[in-house]
Scaffold this active site. Structure first.
Site, PDB file in Angstrom:
ATOM      1  N   ASP A 170      -5.820  -4.181  -4.175  1.00 39.90           N
ATOM      2  CA  ASP A 170      -5.027  -4.069  -2.957  1.00 39.90           C
ATOM      3  C   ASP A 170      -3.662  -4.705  -3.184  1.00 39.90           C
ATOM      4  OD1 ASP A 170      -6.897  -2.771  -1.429  1.00 39.90           O
ATOM      5  OD2 ASP A 170      -7.794  -4.602  -0.641  1.00 39.90           O
TER       6      ASP A 170
ATOM      7  N   ASP B 223     -11.074  -5.641   1.297  1.00 42.07           N
ATOM      8  CA  ASP B 223     -11.274  -6.682   2.305  1.00 42.07           C
ATOM      9  C   ASP B 223     -11.789  -6.151   3.634  1.00 42.07           C
ATOM     10  OD1 ASP B 223      -9.055  -5.340   3.147  1.00 42.07           O
ATOM     11  OD2 ASP B 223      -7.657  -7.021   2.952  1.00 42.07           O
TER      12      ASP B 223
ATOM     13  N   ASP C  90     -13.963  -0.693   2.953  1.00 40.72           N
ATOM     14  CA  ASP C  90     -14.026  -0.854   1.500  1.00 40.72           C
ATOM     15  C   ASP C  90     -15.450  -1.026   0.971  1.00 40.72           C
ATOM     16  OD1 ASP C  90     -11.234  -0.745   1.162  1.00 40.72           O
ATOM     17  OD2 ASP C  90     -11.045  -2.853   1.714  1.00 40.72           O
TER      18      ASP C  90
END
Length: 856
Positions: A290, A573, A577
């Protein structure tokens, strides 16, 4: 809706997410006792019992049970992703029932209920909005988009999201298992975890050992019968050979080594949830990371302010309200008006937390509050006056506004604001320059005048006066540049996978060094190929930047890369996901900003959300791989010395007595070998552990087998048999004669001592594959020194304590046998050093030949 109608509509179980029932602790524990290697040891225990060796059978069973208990305790935290999803649903919800506003248990919501969401609420069911008043919703856990989304009548709101601002009225569209949140739970449960490379390698190793043990045991049994060995003795020796070839200490050594590495990683802010994942980290070849919070600090800061009167540079630390503002006096005055206007249409703010200032709410709006205070004007804390009308942000308009006291204050993306203002080429050029520097750009404008009661956003937001532009930065973490450089040195490709826009993602990629000219590309999630093979080919490059990525995209990305042979680490997070984290070889969740769902679905949790921690974990993973190979060499070397007495006894038809009993072999595997093997598992990382791509070789390859079976093992076996025969010959024994029990016990003690001492030397030799033991600093692995010292005391106890010695059938060796046994240490170290010299000499010669022309 009336209470009676709601009761009639309420389904069994109410508004609760379906939860997969976790396996029982008993089932988890039994699984630790029934995998292939454990079954092999159980079989050895049964054979020992059938062979008339109940002590051996019990000892092997104890080893299996103790290892199972340890592994069960370490991994008892089973998958709880579905349970964590259920916990996201709040316990209370505000509804209109029987014509009255009331608070009810969220589990009692039904389809058709009228719900009143407001700021601070977590949505309890999928809703369809009927009316809104400045309603903004944080959907990051579902979409990955970091900015709260403004909502309009008719828009959906998914269960589990937060209401950040405003209020509204909505009707419940779906509850329980019909919500979008539940569909993600189903997707997460349907994704099977990939078997780790270590698990696959251990399976292969155990199967190989099984075939060898049973094959050699059968050959020895048949050979003994041909040579005239009685049937009972032949069976006993077949059991002995099998036990000698099965490294009983391997299973606890691997488990304890992985646990040791997991504890080290915990000290470096990385929590390992599955022990086998430690080694998998070392094999990682692609990291999909990310952006926000992992590569960046997730801390917005205003760097530049442009107004028609001039440009200001803002210098300050974090969200501190005190900072230096550099620019013309007229620009400072214009910037105050701009900051006050932007603050009026913001709710995020800064607040003191001890000696630091932190963001409360949206980090971008908190940065605007900090700017306003730095310029000496009111921030968002003062709030908008009564009678305020809000037009929330939405993706179509790309702006939001607030009308109060006859003034419309507006902020938004430049392409959503500048067309509503008088043309200003300088503003457009400045917006382009700010974006090119990687800043998030906001345009701020206002309009004075009345507002019709029925005015919508499009009619209200017109004829605007442009006040200026704000350039904000989410600074990259200071450690990321060095961490990415280490990834490149280690041959690990890194891809950014984010829900943010392409320009912002590319700018961060360039600032951190993730971008690589020639191979990096920005790919929009909507443009990803539908075919997984084409997707894998597209992504198989270093420095890729994937923007506006949806949850399903991340899952496909993980699978496509794995199908191309990569070991994939995927960070995440949000709730969205979970499936991708399970599908990747290593799922990495954020411990600070992540959801429970992501943490439960992951193999590794970053307690500091820092990308550099991933690199530290990879370093430990590679070290663990190397250490497992070290103690595998150690264990397999021991097998040669343990097997040799049985081979000699069988080959001579009993003419040479058995030097080691089966119980002695088991005690070697468990009692005297375990601590040095564990110490090898704690060998510190080499400075070169991240040089080159991840190891693709197997845990046990030809080089390891050659070293264990053809170099170190034969030396140990030769010295052990030499010590054994020295004692026998010194007592007047001749080939084929019966041996008095006392003499045999002393000779067996000499062989046992030689094997133990040889293993101590082997432990030091195994610390390196190319440097002799005497060239390695002892202090770098003090645990090994202490382990050998403790095992020396264990050796003395096994030889000198009568009950233990009687059980094992041995006695302290006579002086001649002891002297020969002592030769095991220098013999192993010298032969190992010679083998390393011969093996590395051609490489040094080749390196010299390569260097000479350049030097000349």
């Amino acid at each position: 809706m009336t209470s009676a109608e709601a009761a009639a509509r309420r389904p069994p179980g109410g508004n609760r997410l379906p939860v997969e029932r976790p396996p029982s602790p008993l089932r988890l524990f039994l699984a630790q006792l029934s995998h292939f290697f454990a079954l092999l040891l159980w079989a050895a225990s049964v054979l020992a019992l059938l062979g008339g060796l109940p002590q051996l059978a019990v000892a092997i069973a104890v080893v299996v049970v103790l290892n199972g208990v340890f592994a069960f305790v370490q991994e008892h935290r089973a998958d709880r992703a579905a349970q964590a999803l259920r916990d996201l649903v709040p316990h209370r919800a505000t509804v209109v029932r029987d014509g009255h506003r009331q608070e009810i248990d969220a589990a009692d919501l039904v389809v058709g209920d009228l719900v009143l969401p407001e700021a601070g609420d977590r949505v309890a069911a999928d809703l369809r909005l009927l009316d809104v008043h400045g309603l903004r919703v944080d959907e990051a856990m579902l979409t990955g988009e970091s900015e709260p989304v403004g909502k309009a009548p008719g828009d959906p709101v998914a269960a589990g999201c937060f209401v950040v601002e405003g209020e509204g009225t909505a009707v419940v569209a779906a509850i329980a298992g019909d919500t979008r949140l539940a569909s993600i739970a189903t997707m997460t449960r349907s994704v099977e975890r990939a078997r780790t490379p270590l698990a696959r390698e251990l399976d292969r190793l155990v199967r190989t050992i099984t075939v060898l043990a049973l094959g050699i045991g059968t050959v020895c049994f048949a050979g003994g019968l041909v040579l005239g060995l009685p049937l009972d003795d032949g069976f006993l020796f077949a059991v002995g050979v099998t036990v000698a070839l099965v490294p009983e200490g391997l299973l606890p050594t691997v488990t304890l080594s992985l646990a040791q590495s997991a504890q080290l990683l915990a000290g470096r802010h990385a929590l390992v949830r599955r022990l086998e994942s430690v080694e998998t980290l070392g094999a990682t070849s692609v990291i999909c990371t990310d952006k926000t919070g992992t590569l960046t600090e997730n801390r917005m800061a205003v760097l530049d302010v442009w107004t028609p009167a001039g440009t200001l540079a803002v210098r300050g630390e974090g969200y501190e309200p005190v900072a230096a503002v550099e620019g013309p006096a007229g620009a400072v005055a214009a910037a105050r008006v701009l900051a006050r206007t932007a603050a009026l249409c913001s709710t995020g703010r800064i607040a003191a937390d001890g000696n630091t200032w932190v963001a409360v709410g949206d980090p971008m709006e908190a940065a605007i509050d900090a700017l306003a205070r730095r310029l000496g004007t009111d921030g968002t804390a003062s709030g908008a006056p009564a009678g305020t009308r809000r037009f929330p942000f939405d993706p179509r308009r790309r702006r939001m506004s607030v009308w109060a006291d006859g003034v419309l204050s507006l902020k938004g993306a430049p392409d959503g604001v500048l067309p509503l203002c008088a043309p200003d080429p300088a503003a457009a050029e400045e917006a382009v320059r700010m974006a090119a520097r990687g800043l998030r750009v906001l345009a701020v404008a206002r309009r004075t005048g009345p507002l019709a009661a029925d005015a919508d956003a499009d009619s209200a937001e017109r004829d605007l006066e442009l006040l200026g532009l704000i350039g904000l930065e989410d600074p990259p973490r200071a450690s990321v540049v060095g961490a990415l450089a280490e990834c490149r040195r280690a041959g690990i490709a890194v891809a950014m996978v984010t829900g943010d826009s392409g320009p912002t993602a590319e700018a961060i990629a360039r600032q951190t060094g993730l971008w690589r000219e020639g191979s990096s590309r920005v790919v929009h999630g909507a443009d990803l190929p539908a075919d997984d093979a084409a997707l894998g080919e597209l992504l198989d490059a270093d420095g890729m930047v994937l923007c506006r990525v949806q949850p399903e995209d991340k899952l496909r990305i993980a699978r496509a890369l794995r199908e191309r042979g990569h070991v994939v680490a995927m960070t995440g997070d949000g709730v969205n996901d979970g499936p991708a984290l399970r599908a990747a070889d290593i799922g990495i969740a954020m411990g600070v900003g992540g959801t429970d769902v992501a943490r439960q679905a992951a193999d590794l949790v970053l307690l500091d959300d820092d990308f550099a921690t991933i690199v530290a974990a990879v370093r430990q993973g590679r070290t663990t791989f190397a250490n497992i190979r070290r103690f595998l060499t150690y264990h397999l070397t021991d097998n040669v010395a343990e097997l040799t007495p049985f081979v000699v006894f069988t080959a001579t038809g009993g003419g040479v007595p058995l030097a080691l009993s089966v119980l002695q072999v088991l005690s070697l595997d468990i009692a005297t070998d375990l601590l040095p093997a564990l110490a090898l598992g704690a060998e510190p990382p080499s400075p070169r552990v991240l040089d080159g791509p991840p190891p693709r070789r197997r845990l046990v390859d030809r080089g390891l087998l050659r070293r264990a079976l053809l170099v170190l093992g034969p030396v140990e076996a030769t010295v052990a048999m030499g010590a054994f025969l020295t004692v026998l010959l010194g007592a007047g024994w001749s080939y084929g004669d019966d041996v008095p029990s006392g003499t045999l016990a002393g000779a067996s003690g000499a062989a046992f001592t030689a094997v133990v001492l040889g293993q101590f030397a082997t432990a030091f030799a195994c610390r390196s594959t190319h440097r002799p033991a005497w060239r390695l600093p002892w202090r770098s692995n003090r645990l090994l020194v202490w382990a050998v010292a403790v095992e020396l005391l264990v050796l003395v106890g096994m030889l000198a304590v009568p009950p233990v010695a009687d059980l094992l059938g041995q006695r302290p060796p006579p002086l001649p046998g002891l002297l020969v046994a002592l030769l095991a240490v220098p013999a192993v170290l010298l032969v190992d050093g010679l083998a390393k010299t011969l093996r590395t000499r051609p490489r040094r010669a080749a390196a010299t030949r390569d260097v000479r022309p350049a030097a000349q």
